[in-house]
Each structure stands twice: as C-alpha cells, then as structure tokens.
Design an enzyme around this catalytic site. Structure first.
Site, PDB file in Angstrom:
ATOM      1  N   HIS A 175      28.614  45.145  28.281  1.00  0.00           N
ATOM      2  CA  HIS A 175      29.589  45.558  27.262  1.00  0.00           C
ATOM      3  C   HIS A 175      28.867  46.139  26.036  1.00  0.00           C
ATOM      4  CE1 HIS A 175      33.487  44.851  24.970  1.00  0.00           C
ATOM      5  NE2 HIS A 175      32.627  44.897  23.965  1.00  0.00           N
ATOM      6  N   GLU A 176      27.881  45.410  25.523  1.00  0.00           N
ATOM      7  CA  GLU A 176      27.183  45.882  24.322  1.00  0.00           C
ATOM      8  C   GLU A 176      26.369  47.145  24.605  1.00  0.00           C
ATOM      9  OE1 GLU A 176      28.174  44.783  21.616  1.00  0.00           O
ATOM     10  OE2 GLU A 176      29.065  42.880  22.243  1.00  0.00           O
ATOM     11  N   HIS A 179      28.595  50.098  24.525  1.00  0.00           N
ATOM     12  CA  HIS A 179      28.786  50.567  23.145  1.00  0.00           C
ATOM     13  C   HIS A 179      27.609  51.476  22.750  1.00  0.00           C
ATOM     14  CE1 HIS A 179      32.356  48.450  22.039  1.00  0.00           C
ATOM     15  NE2 HIS A 179      31.837  47.240  21.995  1.00  0.00           N
ATOM     16  N   HIS A 185      36.147  50.216  22.880  1.00  0.00           N
ATOM     17  CA  HIS A 185      36.945  49.251  23.633  1.00  0.00           C
ATOM     18  C   HIS A 185      38.090  49.953  24.346  1.00  0.00           C
ATOM     19  CE1 HIS A 185      35.334  46.232  20.573  1.00  0.00           C
ATOM     20  NE2 HIS A 185      34.681  46.087  21.699  1.00  0.00           N
ATOM     21  N   TYR A 231      39.574  43.936  26.245  1.00  0.00           N
ATOM     22  CA  TYR A 231      39.742  42.570  25.768  1.00  0.00           C
ATOM     23  C   TYR A 231      40.805  41.845  26.608  1.00  0.00           C
ATOM     24  CZ  TYR A 231      37.123  43.062  21.357  1.00  0.00           C
ATOM     25  OH  TYR A 231      36.153  43.205  20.405  1.00  0.00           O
TER      26      TYR A 231
HETATM   27 ZN    ZN Z   1      32.800  45.392  21.970  1.00  0.00          ZN
END
Ligand code: ZN
Length: 278
Positions: A175-176, A179, A185, A231
């Site tokens: 996930h990071e 980014h 997101h 999320y």
């Molecule tokens: Zn994030």
C-alpha cells in the site's frame, strides 16, 4: 561472425515484451460480506488506523494527512501528483528502477518481510526496486511514527515510514509503496460516487479528509473494491457504524485485500507503460 552480428542487432532492436503472470488470489471476494467490525481488524485501513495513532508527531516527521499521506506543508493543495511529473523514470530496457534503502532499525525477520513485498512488484510489473547505489532519488524505508508515504516520486531521499509497531505487513508495505509510485486511495477516486457512498456522519471528527475526492487519473480501469488501496467499510468510524457503503450492493466486500489486486497490478502496468518499448 556475420550471423552473430545479425542476432545482436535483432536483440537490440526489440525490447523484451513482458508477459506478466498475475499472482493474486481472489479469496476475499469469495468471503461473506463481513459486516462485523471485528472482521475488519486486518483490513489495510484498520492496520493503518491502529499504527497511525501518533503519526506525524515524531520530531523529524513530515506533515501526514488523509490517513497516511505525507505532504510538504507548502504543497498541501497541490494537484494530483502524476500531473506534476512525479513518475519514476523508465529505463531504456523498459523497466522502472526504484532505488531503496532499508533502515537498520528492523529485525532480520521484518527486513525479510519488506524485501519480499518489494520483490512482489517484479513478478507482475516492470517496477524493479533495487538497492540504493548512489542514485539521487530513492525511497528511504524507515520505522517512524506510523505508516505513511508521499504520493509519487518526490526527488532525493523520500521517506516511506513502516513503523515496527504495526506496519510491517505485506498489505501495508505494498500500500505505502503504491503511494510512492503515484497512486491514491481507491475510495478517493474521481468516480467513487457511483461505487460507494461515504457516510460522513459516522466519520471521526477531524478525519473527514480521508474521504475527500481527488481528480484521479483512472487509466480506464474499473473501480476496485478489492484494491489494496481501498479502505474498509468502518475506516475512521466514530461510532462503529460504516463510513463507506458499497453501492448498489451494500453487502459487497470492500477493503479487505491482503495483497495487490489484479487491478492494482494492471494500473501499475498502465501508468508506467510496462509492456511498451521505451
Ligand atoms: Zn494510504
């Protein structure tokens, strides 16, 4: 001699066309909808929320907004990053080399988990995380006050924080790093309102920015509930009621990915033009 020269020319003329084996399981979509808060415990957003209680409070930490996005205070209203030219450059062999350094704060086991997550990009995309060797721009993986990253290439050393307290999981690391590659997101996508309803009345005061819509570049890919960038339905809830409701099927499973989805992988390949030559 002549034949060998010809072969060399041929090899030089065509860059290798990569066929990517997409290694993901579709397990979570077969699960039941899991409306219970406890089922959300290992969603990426729950892990981020728990690990990020004190995020950005370290002395040298950048400002962290939108849950886990590091921002320069002077740039906080900047446009989506790929419009600023923050992609990592493609090399002449068609691959995108992203140098990294991993802090020596981690145990051997944690380091191994991080290395495996870095390597996972190579099996299905043209992204190659490579150990830093004097390159100017690189990701500096450190255990700071939570899990956070800048969006896209920022220039020179850019921190990707993976706190030893709660961030060293495959899903969170991927996930990071997504980014850092330029992705936002999923529930902030420009077309999210046709796919989810955001229930701001259930959001913890002060956390509304996590649900801000961004004019994202969606690369023609469908909205993806199973993205590792999505999320969970109770993210930043103040009252144990859902904050993100999938529509029209309110029972669809959202935000439970434990690894990059097929769409996450497709998007990397599209954004970085992985299957094209030069
Ligand atoms: Zn994030």
């Amino acid at each position: 001699m002549h034949l060998r020269l010809q072969i060399a020319l041929l090899v030089g003329t065509f860059c290798s066309v990569q066929s990517f084996v997409i290694k993901t399981s579709n397990k979570s979509s077969a699960d039941n909808a899991g409306d219970l808060v406890k089922d959300e415990d290992f969603s990426v957003s729950s892990l981020l929320e728990r690990a990020n209680i004190n995020v950005g409070k370290g002395r040298s930490d950048p400002l962290v907004m939108f849950g886990d996005i590091a921002v320069d205070p002077e740039l906080k209203n900047a446009d989506p990053c790929t419009a600023r030219g923050c992609l990592w450059p493609r090399a002449t062999d068609g691959k995108v080399y992203v140098p990294f350094r991993i802090s020596n704060q981690y145990s051997a086991r944690e380091r191994n988990t991080i290395m495996q997550a870095l390597a996972s990009f190579a099996s299905s995309t043209c992204i190659r995380f490579i150990p830093l060797d004097r390159q100017r721009d690189f990701v500096n993986i450190q255990s700071r006050s939570g899990c956070f990253s800048f969006v896209g290439r920022r220039g020179r050393a850019q921190v990707v924080s993976l706190s030893r307290q709660g961030c060293v999981f495959n899903s969170v690391i991927q996930h990071e790093l997504l980014h850092a590659l330029g992705f936002n997101h999923e529930q902030q996508r420009s077309d999210r309102d046709s796919n989810v309803r955001i229930l701001l009345e259930n959001v913890e005061p002060g956390q509304e920015s996590n649900f801000r819509k961004i004019q994202t570049i969606n690369l023609g890919t469908p909205y993806d509930y199973n993205s590792v960038m999505h999320y969970g339905r109770f993210a930043f809830s103040r009252n144990r009621q859902p904050t993100i409701l999938p529509i029209p099927d309110n029972n669809a499973v959202i935000g439970r990915a434990t690894q990059m989805s097929t769409q996450d992988i497709s998007r990397i390949n599209l954004l970085y033009r992985c299957s094209e030559c030069r």
